[in-house]
Write an enzyme that holds these catalytic residues in place. Structure first.
Site, PDB file in Angstrom:
ATOM      1  N   ARG A  16       0.809  -1.225   0.000  1.00  0.00           N
ATOM      2  CA  ARG A  16       0.000   0.000   0.000  1.00  0.00           C
ATOM      3  C   ARG A  16       0.843   1.277   0.000  1.00  0.00           C
ATOM      4  O   ARG A  16       0.309   2.371  -0.175  1.00  0.00           O
ATOM      5  CB  ARG A  16      -0.952  -0.027   1.213  1.00  0.00           C
ATOM      6  CG  ARG A  16      -2.069  -1.045   1.070  1.00  0.00           C
ATOM      7  CD  ARG A  16      -2.764  -1.341   2.396  1.00  0.00           C
ATOM      8  NE  ARG A  16      -2.039  -2.341   3.186  1.00  0.00           N
ATOM      9  CZ  ARG A  16      -2.433  -2.794   4.379  1.00  0.00           C
ATOM     10  NH1 ARG A  16      -3.541  -2.316   4.925  1.00  0.00           N
ATOM     11  NH2 ARG A  16      -1.738  -3.701   5.036  1.00  0.00           N
ATOM     12  N   GLU A 157      -8.994 -11.144  12.406  1.00  0.00           N
ATOM     13  CA  GLU A 157      -8.475 -10.232  11.387  1.00  0.00           C
ATOM     14  C   GLU A 157      -9.637  -9.599  10.630  1.00  0.00           C
ATOM     15  O   GLU A 157     -10.705 -10.194  10.493  1.00  0.00           O
ATOM     16  CB  GLU A 157      -7.572 -10.994  10.415  1.00  0.00           C
ATOM     17  CG  GLU A 157      -6.248 -11.422  11.017  1.00  0.00           C
ATOM     18  CD  GLU A 157      -5.449 -10.248  11.562  1.00  0.00           C
ATOM     19  OE1 GLU A 157      -5.203  -9.300  10.805  1.00  0.00           O
ATOM     20  OE2 GLU A 157      -5.104 -10.266  12.750  1.00  0.00           O
ATOM     21  N   ASN A 172      -5.834  -4.910  17.922  1.00  0.00           N
ATOM     22  CA  ASN A 172      -4.508  -5.468  18.165  1.00  0.00           C
ATOM     23  C   ASN A 172      -3.438  -4.597  17.518  1.00  0.00           C
ATOM     24  O   ASN A 172      -3.313  -4.586  16.297  1.00  0.00           O
ATOM     25  CB  ASN A 172      -4.459  -6.881  17.560  1.00  0.00           C
ATOM     26  CG  ASN A 172      -3.051  -7.438  17.504  1.00  0.00           C
ATOM     27  OD1 ASN A 172      -2.238  -7.166  18.381  1.00  0.00           O
ATOM     28  ND2 ASN A 172      -2.765  -8.215  16.459  1.00  0.00           N
ATOM     29  N   ASN A 229       0.736   1.732   6.956  1.00  0.00           N
ATOM     30  CA  ASN A 229       0.500   0.908   5.769  1.00  0.00           C
ATOM     31  C   ASN A 229       0.532   1.728   4.482  1.00  0.00           C
ATOM     32  O   ASN A 229       0.806   1.198   3.416  1.00  0.00           O
ATOM     33  CB  ASN A 229      -0.841   0.178   5.892  1.00  0.00           C
ATOM     34  CG  ASN A 229      -0.827  -0.799   7.063  1.00  0.00           C
ATOM     35  OD1 ASN A 229       0.082  -1.609   7.187  1.00  0.00           O
ATOM     36  ND2 ASN A 229      -1.802  -0.689   7.936  1.00  0.00           N
TER      37      ASN A 229
HETATM   38  C1  UD1 Z   1      -1.187  -7.125  11.481  1.00  0.00           C
HETATM   39  C2  UD1 Z   1      -1.978  -8.049  12.421  1.00  0.00           C
HETATM   40  C3  UD1 Z   1      -3.219  -7.338  12.899  1.00  0.00           C
HETATM   41  C4  UD1 Z   1      -2.830  -6.032  13.572  1.00  0.00           C
HETATM   42  C5  UD1 Z   1      -1.955  -5.170  12.670  1.00  0.00           C
HETATM   43  C6  UD1 Z   1      -1.406  -4.016  13.468  1.00  0.00           C
HETATM   44  C7  UD1 Z   1      -1.542 -10.354  11.720  1.00  0.00           C
HETATM   45  C8  UD1 Z   1      -2.072 -11.533  10.997  1.00  0.00           C
HETATM   46  N1  UD1 Z   1      -2.313  -9.245  11.730  1.00  0.00           N
HETATM   47  O1  UD1 Z   1      -1.976  -6.883  10.338  1.00  0.00           O
HETATM   48  O2  UD1 Z   1      -3.955  -8.151  13.811  1.00  0.00           O
HETATM   49  O3  UD1 Z   1      -4.014  -5.333  13.959  1.00  0.00           O
HETATM   50  O4  UD1 Z   1      -0.849  -5.914  12.160  1.00  0.00           O
HETATM   51  O5  UD1 Z   1      -0.672  -3.131  12.679  1.00  0.00           O
HETATM   52  O6  UD1 Z   1      -0.467 -10.435  12.259  1.00  0.00           O
HETATM   53  N2  UD1 Z   1       5.532  -9.263   7.892  1.00  0.00           N
HETATM   54  C9  UD1 Z   1       6.581 -10.148   7.699  1.00  0.00           C
HETATM   55  N3  UD1 Z   1       6.376 -11.270   6.959  1.00  0.00           N
HETATM   56  C10 UD1 Z   1       5.169 -11.593   6.430  1.00  0.00           C
HETATM   57  C11 UD1 Z   1       4.091 -10.695   6.630  1.00  0.00           C
HETATM   58  C12 UD1 Z   1       4.297  -9.539   7.381  1.00  0.00           C
HETATM   59  O7  UD1 Z   1       7.687  -9.915   8.157  1.00  0.00           O
HETATM   60  O8  UD1 Z   1       5.075 -12.648   5.784  1.00  0.00           O
HETATM   61  C13 UD1 Z   1       5.767  -8.037   8.678  1.00  0.00           C
HETATM   62  C14 UD1 Z   1       5.574  -6.787   7.851  1.00  0.00           C
HETATM   63  O9  UD1 Z   1       6.795  -6.352   7.300  1.00  0.00           O
HETATM   64  C15 UD1 Z   1       5.041  -5.789   8.869  1.00  0.00           C
HETATM   65  C16 UD1 Z   1       4.383  -6.643   9.923  1.00  0.00           C
HETATM   66  O10 UD1 Z   1       4.839  -7.965   9.734  1.00  0.00           O
HETATM   67  O11 UD1 Z   1       6.066  -5.036   9.460  1.00  0.00           O
HETATM   68  C17 UD1 Z   1       2.858  -6.594   9.846  1.00  0.00           C
HETATM   69  O12 UD1 Z   1       2.425  -7.023   8.571  1.00  0.00           O
HETATM   70  P1  UD1 Z   1       1.202  -6.357   7.843  1.00  0.00           P
HETATM   71  O13 UD1 Z   1       1.000  -7.064   6.550  1.00  0.00           O
HETATM   72  O14 UD1 Z   1       1.339  -4.891   7.817  1.00  0.00           O
HETATM   73  O15 UD1 Z   1       0.016  -6.803   8.833  1.00  0.00           O
HETATM   74  P2  UD1 Z   1      -1.398  -6.129   9.001  1.00  0.00           P
HETATM   75  O16 UD1 Z   1      -2.273  -6.543   7.884  1.00  0.00           O
HETATM   76  O17 UD1 Z   1      -1.235  -4.689   9.255  1.00  0.00           O
HETATM   77 CA    CA Z   2       0.515  -3.247   9.255  1.00  0.00          CA
END
Ligand code: UD1
Ligand code: CA
Length: 466
Positions: A16, A157, A172, A229
């Protein structure tokens, strides 16, 4: 008690953001988002930090290595299969410990104090998981906290939540402290059975409940929890961070004439009784002494400013040093390695580069001084230029103590003007000038008596004919 290990998840692309740059490298107040998170974790007293990288891994690792060296380790998540999967990748890097702190690399507003509260809550209540929660008027996009009484039973989620769960405003923020022994077993049980087909770290809550373990929510101010995001959220978070930095300096004795229109990097240090005028930008390793006034619209990058200095409006300084009680500007440009000794004066439209200006010396108007060593008590007249570049190499100009350079002089380097010598205005100086000498380097003036009057008569006569 064994030291806590922190895992920072930073492998995601950040779709995004619409950017070639990995999301966690986007900057807020002069430093990458990820460093805000790592700095807070360090400040919470956790010295063992493992960052999970993936998208843009080389760039992220290079940044971490340069900034933290051995204080941060990295592991690779080659394929981004969810936050739970990212945590699995970190598992082998987590040594023997009691607590693991898990945070996302895109939440730069978190504070050390709230992280410590989380660690404490997990230990005191012997919970399998302690997690931050916060309440948002617009919870869209965040995982919702599902409770039964005090116990948190699940995180739903956005895409998986039932319509009823979507009404929940407690969300969360993505900061967890997990008992290390529980983390190892629970991560192995994650299943990608959800709308995104990913391994969700948030399923740890469900698994802890299934194991009849305690899960505690620790309430945190919404100002600490914003996840970035997109670039709208980046701007909003930057504003909050900027305000925090400004408040810190205000409490330490700095006056901001307009505290909403200044930009100060977190790395900047300022003494007491500094006054910062509107639209000032202070960046990088800039250090400001006490009793300094920073004029409107000035930009200082990696610049050291001594006590009692006045920087007048619209001056731009980069990798420069300004000695105590010096006066700079308005409209001065100090380029890298410009060094002003104490009580120096540099005025409007003066540019310095790789130049040392001695104690009490002055260059007050319209000058370029490059590759020069200028002693104490030197006066550099308006319009003076060091010709430091011959098209191939740079050469040095040396002006010893007490030298006086008349206006509009051209100093052709390499050049040495010795103590107390004078350079006549309008000179082109190519040769060494000995101490106490007066150097003329210009054509001699001739006056033709009565010639102006003759010219005027001729012009009058020509007019009369037409
Ligand atoms: C996540 C949470 C959600 C929370 C939100 C808060 C989960 C499933 N969901 O959603 O409950 O409210 O954050 O901001 O955890 N990342 C990795 N590897 C991956 C995927 C993500 O390292 O395979 C890292 C990303 O770089 C990022 C973080 O994890 O820094 C969060 O990932 P993101 O995709 O932004 O999660 P949200 O959809 O925001
Ligand atoms: Ca996030």
């Amino acid at each position: 008690m064994k030291p806590t290990v922190a895992v920072v998840l930073a492998a995601g692309k950040g779709t995004r953001m619409k950017s070639a740059l990995p999301k966690v490298l986007h900057e807020a107040c002069g430093q990458p988002l990820l460093t805000w998170v790592v700095d807070s974790v360090h400040q919470a007293g956790i010295n063992d930090v493992v960052v999970v990288t993936g998208h843009g891994s080389d760039a992220v690792r290079a940044m971490l290595q340069q900034r933290y060296g051995a204080r941060v380790r990295t592991v690779l998540q080659a394929e981004q299969r969810g936050t739970g999967h990212a945590a699995q990748m970190a598992l082998p890097a987590i040594g023997d410990c009691d607590d693991v702190l898990l945070v996302y690399g895109d939440t730069p507003l978190l504070t050390p104090a709230s992280l410590q509260r989380l660690l404490q809550a997990r230990r005191e209540q012997d919970a399998a998981v302690a997690l931050w929660t916060t309440t948002m008027a617009q919870p869209h996009g965040y995982g919702r906290i599902v409770r039964e009484g005090n116990q948190v039973v699940a995180i739903a989620e956005q895409r998986d939540a039932t319509p009823a769960q979507q009404q929940i405003t407690e969300v969360n923020p993505g900061v967890y402290c997990v008992r290390a022994s529980f983390l190892g077993s629970a991560l192995g049980q994650l299943q990608p059975q959800n709308a995104q087909g990913e391994y969700y770290l948030t399923d740890l809550i469900m698994l802890a409940n299934a194991a009849r373990e305690r899960v505690v929510g620790v309430g945190v101010d919404v100002q600490e929890t914003d996840g970035i995001n997109d670039r709208v959220q980046l701007a909003a978070a930057s504003k909050l961070l900027r305000t925090r930095i400004v408040r810190h300096h205000q409490r330490a004795g700095v006056t901001f004439v307009d505290d909403e229109n200044v930009w100060v990097d977190a790395s900047v240090v300022m003494g007491e009784d500094v006054v910062v005028e509107p639209m000032v930008r202070l960046q990088g390793a800039t250090r400001i002494g006490a009793n300094v006034r920073l004029g409107q619209g000035s930009v200082l990058v990696d610049t050291v400013v001594g006590d009692g200095v006045v920087i007048k409006p619209y001056s731009v300084c980069e990798q420069a040093t300004v000695g105590a009680r010096s006066v700079v500007g308005p409209f001065t440009r100090l380029r890298p390695d410009a060094v002003l000794d104490e009580d120096a004066h540099v005025g409007n439209f003066v540019e310095l580069k790789k130049t040392k200006l001695g104690k009490g010396s002055k260059a007050n108007h319209l000058a370029y001084l490059g590759d020069a060593v200028i002693g104490a008590g030197v006066n550099v007249g308006a319009g003076t230029i060091t010709c430091n570049y011959d098209g191939v190499a740079k050469h040095q100009t040396t002006l010893d103590d007490g030298v006086f350079v008349g206006s509009n002089s051209t100093l052709v380097a390499p050049l040495h003007v010795h103590e107390r010598a004078y350079v006549a205005a309008g000179s082109v100086i190519t040769d060494e000038v000995e101490a106490d000498a007066l150097a003329f380097g210009r054509a001699k003036q001739h006056n033709k008596a009565g010639y102006a009057a003759q010219l005027r008569q001729r012009q009058q006569a020509a007019k009369g004919k037409t």
